[in-house]
Motif scaffolding. Structure first.
Motif, mmCIF file in Angstrom:
data_model
loop_
_atom_site.group_PDB
_atom_site.id
_atom_site.type_symbol
_atom_site.label_atom_id
_atom_site.label_comp_id
_atom_site.label_asym_id
_atom_site.label_seq_id
_atom_site.Cartn_x
_atom_site.Cartn_y
_atom_site.Cartn_z
ATOM 1 N N UNK A 138 0.845 -1.178 0.000
ATOM 2 C CA UNK A 138 0.000 0.000 0.000
ATOM 3 C C UNK A 138 0.887 1.237 0.000
ATOM 4 N N UNK A 139 0.564 2.197 -0.816
ATOM 5 C CA UNK A 139 1.322 3.419 -0.977
ATOM 6 C C UNK A 139 1.115 4.342 0.221
ATOM 7 N N UNK A 140 2.089 5.198 0.507
ATOM 8 C CA UNK A 140 1.986 6.135 1.630
ATOM 9 C C UNK A 140 0.814 7.087 1.430
ATOM 10 N N UNK A 141 0.583 7.482 0.178
ATOM 11 C CA UNK A 141 -0.550 8.367 -0.107
ATOM 12 C C UNK A 141 -1.868 7.647 0.128
ATOM 13 N N UNK A 142 -1.904 6.340 -0.159
ATOM 14 C CA UNK A 142 -3.119 5.569 0.086
ATOM 15 C C UNK A 142 -3.416 5.482 1.577
ATOM 16 N N UNK A 143 -2.391 5.275 2.390
ATOM 17 C CA UNK A 143 -2.611 5.202 3.841
ATOM 18 C C UNK A 143 -3.056 6.557 4.374
ATOM 19 N N UNK A 144 -2.499 7.634 3.815
ATOM 20 C CA UNK A 144 -2.916 8.968 4.236
ATOM 21 C C UNK A 144 -4.375 9.216 3.869
ATOM 22 N N UNK A 145 -4.769 8.792 2.687
ATOM 23 C CA UNK A 145 -6.159 8.949 2.251
ATOM 24 C C UNK A 145 -7.087 8.091 3.107
ATOM 25 N N UNK A 146 -6.635 6.906 3.478
ATOM 26 C CA UNK A 146 -7.435 6.037 4.336
ATOM 27 C C UNK A 146 -7.621 6.673 5.711
ATOM 28 N N UNK A 191 -10.234 9.326 5.381
ATOM 29 C CA UNK A 191 -11.571 8.728 5.320
ATOM 30 C C UNK A 191 -12.030 8.313 6.707
ATOM 31 N N UNK A 192 -11.156 7.672 7.465
ATOM 32 C CA UNK A 192 -11.517 7.267 8.827
ATOM 33 C C UNK A 192 -11.828 8.476 9.697
ATOM 34 N N UNK A 203 -10.611 16.726 -1.038
ATOM 35 C CA UNK A 203 -9.253 16.207 -0.819
ATOM 36 C C UNK A 203 -8.909 15.134 -1.854
ATOM 37 N N UNK A 204 -9.872 14.288 -2.157
ATOM 38 C CA UNK A 204 -9.642 13.253 -3.179
ATOM 39 C C UNK A 204 -9.421 13.912 -4.544
ATOM 40 N N UNK A 205 -10.215 14.934 -4.872
ATOM 41 C CA UNK A 205 -10.034 15.647 -6.138
ATOM 42 C C UNK A 205 -8.650 16.283 -6.224
ATOM 43 N N UNK A 206 -8.209 16.880 -5.115
ATOM 44 C CA UNK A 206 -6.872 17.475 -5.110
ATOM 45 C C UNK A 206 -5.803 16.416 -5.328
ATOM 46 N N UNK A 257 -3.373 16.346 -8.567
ATOM 47 C CA UNK A 257 -1.921 16.314 -8.418
ATOM 48 C C UNK A 257 -1.305 15.161 -9.190
ATOM 49 N N UNK A 258 -1.941 13.980 -9.118
ATOM 50 C CA UNK A 258 -1.420 12.815 -9.830
ATOM 51 C C UNK A 258 -1.498 13.021 -11.341
ATOM 52 N N UNK A 259 -2.609 13.567 -11.807
ATOM 53 C CA UNK A 259 -2.762 13.817 -13.243
ATOM 54 C C UNK A 259 -1.752 14.868 -13.703
ATOM 55 N N UNK A 260 -1.562 15.911 -12.903
ATOM 56 C CA UNK A 260 -0.609 16.952 -13.270
ATOM 57 C C UNK A 260 0.816 16.399 -13.360
#
Length: 141
Positions: free
Chosen positions: A1-9, A12-13, A37-40, A44-47
């Protein structure tokens, strides 16, 4: 799991915990905040991806757009000519020894042909062709 994924999780929590504490009346505001936050994160990933692809495209066009002088130095051309002449001596002897005059003619036609191809590769304008960078690209009509 990516660090960004854990931050997003974690985000969400935290949003779900805040919803439990604040109640349903704040649900839409909490969801909107989380989606922002998800859109940002997506933006960022798309950019980053677009920048990387643009940089790769710039590198490819810079490589293709180089002039022949930038990729082939005078020393390389001179060396090719010298090697061609040095190899011409034994090749001429072999061609003339095996097939006499027709063998000598075929040998020299091959030597001249190789040198013409090399000259055309180095300087496309020499034979009336435009270099690759001057040709129309995919974006031109």
């Amino acid at each position: 799991m990516d660090a960004r994924d854990t931050e997003l999780k974690k985000e969400l929590n935290a949003t779900l915990q805040a919803r439990r504490e604040l109640g349903e009346e704040y649900e839409s505001a909490l969801v909107d905040s989380f989606l922002e936050k998800v859109d940002q994160r997506i933006d960022g990933a798309v950019e980053r991806r677009v920048r990387r692809q643009y940089a790769e495209q710039q590198m490819v066009s810079a490589r293709d757009g180089r002039s022949a002088g930038a990729t082939d130095s005078w020393g390389e051309r001179f060396g090719f000519g010298i090697v061609s002449l040095v190899l011409a001596v034994p090749l001429s002897a072999i061609g003339a020894g095996v097939a006499h005059l027709p063998g000598l003619i075929v040998t020299w036609m091959g030597i001249v042909g190789i040198n013409v191809v090399q000259a055309a590769r180095i300087n496309p304008a020499l034979f009336g062709r435009r270099p690759k960078s001057a040709r129309g690209g995919d974006w031109e009509d």
